[in-house]
Structures are given as structure tokens and as C-alpha cells.
Design a protein around this motif. Structure first.
Motif, PDB file in Angstrom:
ATOM      1  N   VAL A   1       0.843  -1.188   0.000  1.00  0.00           N
ATOM      2  CA  VAL A   1       0.000   0.000   0.000  1.00  0.00           C
ATOM      3  C   VAL A   1       0.882   1.242   0.000  1.00  0.00           C
ATOM      4  O   VAL A   1       2.048   1.186   0.414  1.00  0.00           O
ATOM      5  CB  VAL A   1      -0.952   0.047   1.221  1.00  0.00           C
ATOM      6  N   VAL A   2       0.338   2.320  -0.481  1.00  0.00           N
ATOM      7  CA  VAL A   2       1.079   3.579  -0.486  1.00  0.00           C
ATOM      8  C   VAL A   2       1.262   4.071   0.949  1.00  0.00           C
ATOM      9  O   VAL A   2       0.281   4.272   1.678  1.00  0.00           O
ATOM     10  CB  VAL A   2       0.349   4.649  -1.321  1.00  0.00           C
ATOM     11  N   HIS A   3       2.495   4.234   1.347  1.00  0.00           N
ATOM     12  CA  HIS A   3       2.793   4.817   2.662  1.00  0.00           C
ATOM     13  C   HIS A   3       2.808   6.333   2.564  1.00  0.00           C
ATOM     14  O   HIS A   3       2.181   7.037   3.362  1.00  0.00           O
ATOM     15  CB  HIS A   3       4.135   4.318   3.181  1.00  0.00           C
ATOM     16  N   SER A   4       3.525   6.857   1.541  1.00  0.00           N
ATOM     17  CA  SER A   4       3.657   8.298   1.386  1.00  0.00           C
ATOM     18  C   SER A   4       4.250   8.598   0.010  1.00  0.00           C
ATOM     19  O   SER A   4       4.787   7.711  -0.658  1.00  0.00           O
ATOM     20  CB  SER A   4       4.551   8.883   2.491  1.00  0.00           C
ATOM     21  N   PHE A   5       4.154   9.850  -0.385  1.00  0.00           N
ATOM     22  CA  PHE A   5       4.717  10.282  -1.673  1.00  0.00           C
ATOM     23  C   PHE A   5       5.003  11.772  -1.597  1.00  0.00           C
ATOM     24  O   PHE A   5       4.372  12.507  -0.827  1.00  0.00           O
ATOM     25  CB  PHE A   5       3.774   9.957  -2.830  1.00  0.00           C
ATOM     26  N   LYS A   6       5.953  12.225  -2.419  1.00  0.00           N
ATOM     27  CA  LYS A   6       6.392  13.607  -2.321  1.00  0.00           C
ATOM     28  C   LYS A   6       7.235  13.958  -3.541  1.00  0.00           C
ATOM     29  O   LYS A   6       7.930  13.105  -4.087  1.00  0.00           O
ATOM     30  CB  LYS A   6       7.222  13.792  -1.044  1.00  0.00           C
ATOM     31  N   ASN A   7       7.171  15.214  -3.948  1.00  0.00           N
ATOM     32  CA  ASN A   7       8.084  15.708  -4.979  1.00  0.00           C
ATOM     33  C   ASN A   7       9.253  16.392  -4.281  1.00  0.00           C
ATOM     34  O   ASN A   7       9.138  17.524  -3.824  1.00  0.00           O
ATOM     35  CB  ASN A   7       7.370  16.677  -5.920  1.00  0.00           C
ATOM     36  N   ASN A   8      10.372  15.685  -4.183  1.00  0.00           N
ATOM     37  CA  ASN A   8      11.582  16.219  -3.553  1.00  0.00           C
ATOM     38  C   ASN A   8      12.354  17.028  -4.588  1.00  0.00           C
ATOM     39  O   ASN A   8      13.218  16.502  -5.298  1.00  0.00           O
ATOM     40  CB  ASN A   8      12.422  15.062  -3.006  1.00  0.00           C
ATOM     41  N   GLU A   9      12.040  18.312  -4.660  1.00  0.00           N
ATOM     42  CA  GLU A   9      12.431  19.139  -5.806  1.00  0.00           C
ATOM     43  C   GLU A   9      13.828  19.750  -5.734  1.00  0.00           C
ATOM     44  O   GLU A   9      14.286  20.343  -6.699  1.00  0.00           O
ATOM     45  CB  GLU A   9      11.424  20.282  -5.971  1.00  0.00           C
ATOM     46  N   VAL A  10      14.532  19.620  -4.616  1.00  0.00           N
ATOM     47  CA  VAL A  10      15.870  20.205  -4.502  1.00  0.00           C
ATOM     48  C   VAL A  10      16.814  19.508  -5.467  1.00  0.00           C
ATOM     49  O   VAL A  10      16.803  18.273  -5.581  1.00  0.00           O
ATOM     50  CB  VAL A  10      16.398  20.086  -3.059  1.00  0.00           C
ATOM     51  N   SER A  11      17.635  20.260  -6.169  1.00  0.00           N
ATOM     52  CA  SER A  11      18.576  19.688  -7.130  1.00  0.00           C
ATOM     53  C   SER A  11      19.445  18.635  -6.465  1.00  0.00           C
ATOM     54  O   SER A  11      20.012  18.847  -5.397  1.00  0.00           O
ATOM     55  CB  SER A  11      19.465  20.791  -7.719  1.00  0.00           C
ATOM     56  N   GLY A  12      19.532  17.461  -7.103  1.00  0.00           N
ATOM     57  CA  GLY A  12      20.317  16.370  -6.555  1.00  0.00           C
ATOM     58  C   GLY A  12      19.518  15.416  -5.696  1.00  0.00           C
ATOM     59  O   GLY A  12      20.037  14.381  -5.278  1.00  0.00           O
ATOM     60  N   ASP A  13      18.244  15.752  -5.438  1.00  0.00           N
ATOM     61  CA  ASP A  13      17.386  14.890  -4.623  1.00  0.00           C
ATOM     62  C   ASP A  13      16.690  13.868  -5.525  1.00  0.00           C
ATOM     63  O   ASP A  13      17.133  13.604  -6.635  1.00  0.00           O
ATOM     64  CB  ASP A  13      16.374  15.750  -3.858  1.00  0.00           C
ATOM     65  N   TYR A  14      15.561  13.314  -5.076  1.00  0.00           N
ATOM     66  CA  TYR A  14      14.858  12.278  -5.825  1.00  0.00           C
ATOM     67  C   TYR A  14      13.882  12.803  -6.875  1.00  0.00           C
ATOM     68  O   TYR A  14      13.481  12.062  -7.762  1.00  0.00           O
ATOM     69  CB  TYR A  14      14.011  11.418  -4.876  1.00  0.00           C
ATOM     70  N   GLY A  15      13.429  14.056  -6.736  1.00  0.00           N
ATOM     71  CA  GLY A  15      12.287  14.458  -7.528  1.00  0.00           C
ATOM     72  C   GLY A  15      11.064  13.704  -7.028  1.00  0.00           C
ATOM     73  O   GLY A  15      10.976  13.332  -5.857  1.00  0.00           O
ATOM     74  N   PRO A  16      10.080  13.425  -7.892  1.00  0.00           N
ATOM     75  CA  PRO A  16       8.885  12.689  -7.467  1.00  0.00           C
ATOM     76  C   PRO A  16       9.247  11.302  -6.914  1.00  0.00           C
ATOM     77  O   PRO A  16       9.976  10.537  -7.550  1.00  0.00           O
ATOM     78  CB  PRO A  16       8.062  12.579  -8.751  1.00  0.00           C
ATOM     79  N   THR A  17       8.701  10.996  -5.740  1.00  0.00           N
ATOM     80  CA  THR A  17       9.083   9.792  -4.998  1.00  0.00           C
ATOM     81  C   THR A  17       7.850   9.129  -4.399  1.00  0.00           C
ATOM     82  O   THR A  17       6.953   9.807  -3.906  1.00  0.00           O
ATOM     83  CB  THR A  17      10.049  10.165  -3.851  1.00  0.00           C
ATOM     84  N   ILE A  18       7.829   7.795  -4.446  1.00  0.00           N
ATOM     85  CA  ILE A  18       6.745   7.028  -3.832  1.00  0.00           C
ATOM     86  C   ILE A  18       7.354   5.993  -2.885  1.00  0.00           C
ATOM     87  O   ILE A  18       8.343   5.333  -3.223  1.00  0.00           O
ATOM     88  CB  ILE A  18       5.887   6.304  -4.890  1.00  0.00           C
ATOM     89  N   ILE A  19       6.758   5.851  -1.706  1.00  0.00           N
ATOM     90  CA  ILE A  19       7.156   4.808  -0.760  1.00  0.00           C
ATOM     91  C   ILE A  19       5.968   3.886  -0.530  1.00  0.00           C
ATOM     92  O   ILE A  19       4.869   4.343  -0.199  1.00  0.00           O
ATOM     93  CB  ILE A  19       7.631   5.408   0.577  1.00  0.00           C
ATOM     94  N   LEU A  20       6.191   2.589  -0.712  1.00  0.00           N
ATOM     95  CA  LEU A  20       5.172   1.580  -0.454  1.00  0.00           C
ATOM     96  C   LEU A  20       5.482   0.832   0.835  1.00  0.00           C
ATOM     97  O   LEU A  20       6.659   0.632   1.168  1.00  0.00           O
ATOM     98  CB  LEU A  20       5.088   0.571  -1.610  1.00  0.00           C
TER      99      LEU A  20
END
Length: 232
Positions: free
Chosen positions: A115-134
Motif C-alpha cells: 500500500v502507499v505509505h507516502s509520496f512527495k516531490n523532492n524538488e531540490v537539485s540532486g534529490d529524488y524528484g517525485p518519490t513514492i514509498i510503499l
């Protein structure tokens, strides 16, 4: 071997695809982006264009479609990105997941139901960008899988506890402008304890913290079995 590692290892007997099933597993090739790779010595591998050119060269030489690797790999890839080195502190340059380098828009497949635990757009340069954690539970063991460098469309329609089935195409890879300055790829990481993180978790650590992170982030190959799994 920890209990979680044993559970991951026994989860399947063969390879689990994590990218578009239309890409044959025979088109996957290992990629070395470590500081030990002499081919990278004169390259600015932190530049996404240079990195992509090198990956394309590796893929084309072997007529492959996906390059993968990187678990516990020490890299120079992050040297120009903010947040990976603070003056007076040890640089964070040891990679804690497996990367799958492929074209932007490539489908991402859930290797396990969860199931989806959380999601986020980590927009700082060098980070993940859009991210999903299950979040997953196997044999009574709870753990998490993280998917970073996705397309922004991958976050649409998500909500906490949304069910994601094993084998479901639930996201796609983002391009360089969306995944905050990397050549297109999937960062896949297994995490035992999130420690309060939501939509984010460190994917790179310093040598001084390696023991802790290695225990909390087991080798994804135990689950995926892309190469012969670690047994110990």
C-alpha cells in the motif's frame, strides 16, 4: 543474515521485473559508476548529459536497454549536488539502493504487493524528484520500498493506503528536468524502518554511517535476483 533479508531472499525463486515487462531481462546490463571505474576518471559524471552519454555508450556496446547497479557503490556522482557534502563533515557518497537507468517514461512495476505509505516531490537539485514509498508485510515482517526519480504524473491519484498489486505498473520514470538533474533512472531501495520519513529517505550515506544504513537498507538484489543473491 537478518530476518528481513531471509524473507526477501525466499520471496521468489527467480528474477522479479521492476521495469516495463516489454523490455526483455536479457536487455539488462550491469553498470559501474563507482570511484573505482577508471573509464569515469576524466568524465564529469555529475553532469546529467555526460552521465547519459556514458550510459548510452555502455548500453549500445551491448545492445541493451537497461543499465543497473549501485548498491553500496561509492560514487563521485553527487560531488556537485547540494546536500551531499557540508563543510567540515564527511561527504555522503555511498549509494544505498539499486539504480535502473532507462528512458524517461519507462513504466515502473511493483515487485511486491503493498500500500502507499507516502509520496512527495523532492524538488531540490540532486534529490529524488517525485518519490513514492510503499509499505509491505511479508511473513509478519513490515518493511518499505522507495521509488525515486519518477515522473510528476506518477504522483497523480495517489493517496495513503492505496493498494498497489504485485506486478502493477504504478509509475513512470521522469526526465532530467523533473528528476532534479540526473539522467533518467529509477532509484529502488528497501528500508526496514523509515524513522518518521514521509515520501523521502536518505539514498546515499557517509562512510561513518554505513553500518547503520546497511542494516536498515538491505541489498535489493535479495528480492529482485537480477544477479546471484548474497547468501551468508
Amino acid at each position: 543474515m537478518t530476518l528481513l533479508e531471509k524473507v526477501l531472499l525466499k520471496c521468489s525463486e527467480g528474477l522479479i521485473a521492476i521495469l516495463d515487462r516489454e523490455i526483455p531481462t536479457g536487455k539488462y546490463i550491469p553498470l559501474d559508476l563507482s570511484v573505482l571505474n577508471r573509464d569515469l576518471g576524466t568524465l564529469d559524471i555529475g553532469n546529467p548529459s555526460v552521465c547519459q552519454e556514458y550510459i548510452d555508450k555502455v548500453l549500445n556496446n551491448d545492445s541493451s536497454s537497461v543499465a543497473y547497479g549501485g548498491y553500496l557503490e561509492r560514487r563521485n556522482l553527487y560531488s556537485k549536488s547540494p546536500g551531499f557534502g557540508v563543510k567540515g563533515e564527511e561527504e555522503r557518497n555511498i549509494h544505498l539502493g539499486i539504480d535502473f537507468w532507462a528512458k524517461a517514461g519507462t513504466k515502473v512495476i511493483a515487485p511486491l504487493g503493498g500500500v502507499v505509505h507516502s509520496f512527495k516531490n523532492n524538488e531540490v537539485s540532486g534529490d529524488y524528484g517525485p518519490t513514492i514509498i510503499l509499505r509491505h508485510i511479508l511473513n509478519g515482517i513490515q518493511f518499505y520500498t522507495l521509488y525515486g526519480h519518477l515522473s510528476i504524473e506518477s504522483l497523480q491519484g495517489l493517496y495513503k493506503n492505496k493498494e498497489i498489486n504485485a506486478g502493477e505498473a504504478f509509475a513512470t520514470l521522469g526526465d532530467t528536468t523533473i528528476n532534479v538533474n540526473y539522467a533518467p533512472h529509477l532509484h529502488f531501495q528497501i528500508i526496514k524502518e523509515l524513522g518518521g520519513f514521509k515520501g523521502d529517505y536518505p539514498g546515499v550515506c557517509a562512510q561513518k554511517d554505513l553500518n547503520m544504513y546497511q542494516k536498515n537498507c538491505p541489498d535489493p538484489n535479495l528480492l529482485l535476483k537480477i544477479t546471484p543473491p548474497f547468501i551468508g
